[in-house]
Scaffold this active site. Structure first.
Site, PDB file in Angstrom:
ATOM      1  CD1 TRP A  14      -2.017  -2.214   1.752  1.00  0.00           C
ATOM      2  CD2 TRP A  14      -3.023  -1.056   0.150  1.00  0.00           C
ATOM      3  NE1 TRP A  14      -3.362  -2.948   1.111  1.00  0.00           N
ATOM      4  CE2 TRP A  14      -4.068  -2.237   0.236  1.00  0.00           C
ATOM      5  CE3 TRP A  14      -3.572   0.024  -0.906  1.00  0.00           C
ATOM      6  CZ2 TRP A  14      -5.024  -2.479  -0.491  1.00  0.00           C
ATOM      7  CZ3 TRP A  14      -4.399  -0.461  -1.592  1.00  0.00           C
ATOM      8  CH2 TRP A  14      -5.348  -1.359  -1.635  1.00  0.00           C
TER       9      TRP A  14
ATOM     10  CG  ASP B  82      -2.743   4.349   4.561  1.00  0.00           C
ATOM     11  OD1 ASP B  82      -3.704   4.176   5.190  1.00  0.00           O
ATOM     12  OD2 ASP B  82      -2.216   3.750   3.554  1.00  0.00           O
TER      13      ASP B  82
ATOM     14  CE  LYS C 117      -7.891  -1.721   5.696  1.00  0.00           C
ATOM     15  NZ  LYS C 117      -8.585  -2.870   4.606  1.00  0.00           N
TER      16      LYS C 117
END
Ligand code: PMP
Length: 368
Positions: free
Chosen positions: A107, A177, A201
């Site tokens: 990511w 992030d 999440k």
């Protein structure tokens, strides 16, 4: 037991992921008509005073939970963390400046690809050549003096690694992030300039992206207002209390309920304790005999995404099939890493970890 007749499986998905049962039950109870409102959260206007107070309460509870200082704004946006890969450089990386990126996983690499389309990027540390099995060491970072910001990925969802300490970046604004570890443990908001995460999440359902941004960074957005698309300008959303356009109403409502649930779990310190206990049980089983093999180096292991392999791909396929039949969903690892991945976010119950540990030792007994 839940209040519907369908039994719930243990959901180990990397996201969207398990939500707290009491939250689901409250959503169900109040779905047709919110108390004192008389209509559903699915139908309510985002301009209604009822929704404005739901949004304000969600933000207030988040601020209290995470100790967000008053010089930070909380934004409720859309487009996922993936849109933040573009919004961060579009707002914060002025022409002529350089942004430092820490390449700790798949990511992080995506964030780098998007930033390169916007401006000058220096990869200030990377563990790509080690297949991202560990977090870059501070001593290996080559930071740019006067960088526009440093971007990091706090928890690497695919590889199952996490930063144990924030990198030292001096006065350079730190952008993180936190898609897969937001509010799973206390975080020092004051050491960051901007924090972003998809809600799906640890914080709520899909469709909502949370951005926490320090006031002074909004000046960079204001300076670029004539070139930035309005919807991609942080200052526009901050100045309009996240109501510049229609926000994801249902997701904000559920996030608010999750914030209240987290408060009942002893806040971030309380949930961290539970999360540590869950992760420790799984890693202990992985390390017990050598049949299972953790894919992340021990000092970089994630508390949220536990990645492991079995002795052969054949056994892994068997494990995936048999675990699914036994009521464990979502254990197949990301194709980039292979093997298994157990995502055990805030709302994942400890009973599910205990059940998986029993299943793993029984599987090993039969196959090992
Ligand atoms: N960053 C990280 C660390 C992630 O785990 C994910 C999603 N799994 C993303 C970014 C992308 O998030 P989204 O799907 O919300 O765009």
């Amino acid at each position: 037991m839940n209040s519907t007749s369908t039994p719930r499986v243990f959901n180990f998905s990397a996201g969207p992921a398990a939500l707290p049962l009491p939250v689901l039950e409250q959503v169900q109870r109040d779905l047709v008509a919110l108390p004192n409102v008389g209509m559903s959260i699915l139908e309510i206007s985002h301009r209604s005073s009822a929704f404005e107070s739901i949004l304000a309460q969600a933000e207030a509870d988040m601020r209290a939970l995470a100790g967000i200082p008053s010089n930070y704004r909380v934004l409720f946006l859309q487009g996922g963390a993936s849109l933040q890969f573009s919004m961060v450089p579009m707002n914060l990386l002025s022409p002529g400046a350089t942004a430092d990126y820490l390449d700790s996983g798949s990511w992080a690499a995506k964030a780098i690809d998007e930033a390169r389309k916007v401006g000058s990027v220096n990869v200030a540390g990377s563990t790509k050549s080690d297949k991202y099995v560990r977090i870059p060491a501070q001593a290996d970072l080559t930071l740019t003096a006067g960088a526009a910001y440093v971007h990091m990925t706090a928890n690497n969802t695919i590889e199952g690694t996490e930063w144990k300490d924030l990198p030292q970046v001096g006065d350079v604004p730190l952008v993180s992030d936190t898609s897969s570890d937001m509010f799973s443990r206390p975080l020092d908001v004051g050491r960051h300039a901007l924090i972003y995460a998809g809600a799906q999440k640890n914080m709520g359902p899909a469709g909502l992206t949370v951005v926490i941004v320090r006031d002074d960074l909004l000046e960079r957005s204001r300076a670029r207002a004539s070139v930035l698309p309005t919807m991609l300008n942080y200052a526009v959303h901050a100045d309009n209390q996240s109501l510049y356009n229609t926000p994801p109403v249902v997701a904000v409502y559920v996030l608010g309920l999750v914030m209240k649930w987290l408060t009942t779990q002893g806040g971030l310190a309380g949930i961290e304790k539970a999360n540590r206990r869950k992760a420790a049980k799984l890693y202990a089983e992985i390390d017990r005999t050598g049949f299972y093999r953790g894919t992340a180096l021990a000092d970089s292991r994630s508390m949220m995404n536990v990645t492991f392999r079995l002795p052969s791909e054949e056994l892994e396929a068997k494990f995936v099939k048999e675990s699914a039949a036994a009521g464990f969903d979502g254990l197949k690892g990301h194709r980039a890493v292979g093997g298994m991945r157990a995502s055990i976010y805030n709302a994942f119950p400890e009973a599910g970890v205990d059940a998986l540990v029993s299943f793993m030792s029984e599987f090993e007994r039969r196959a090992g």
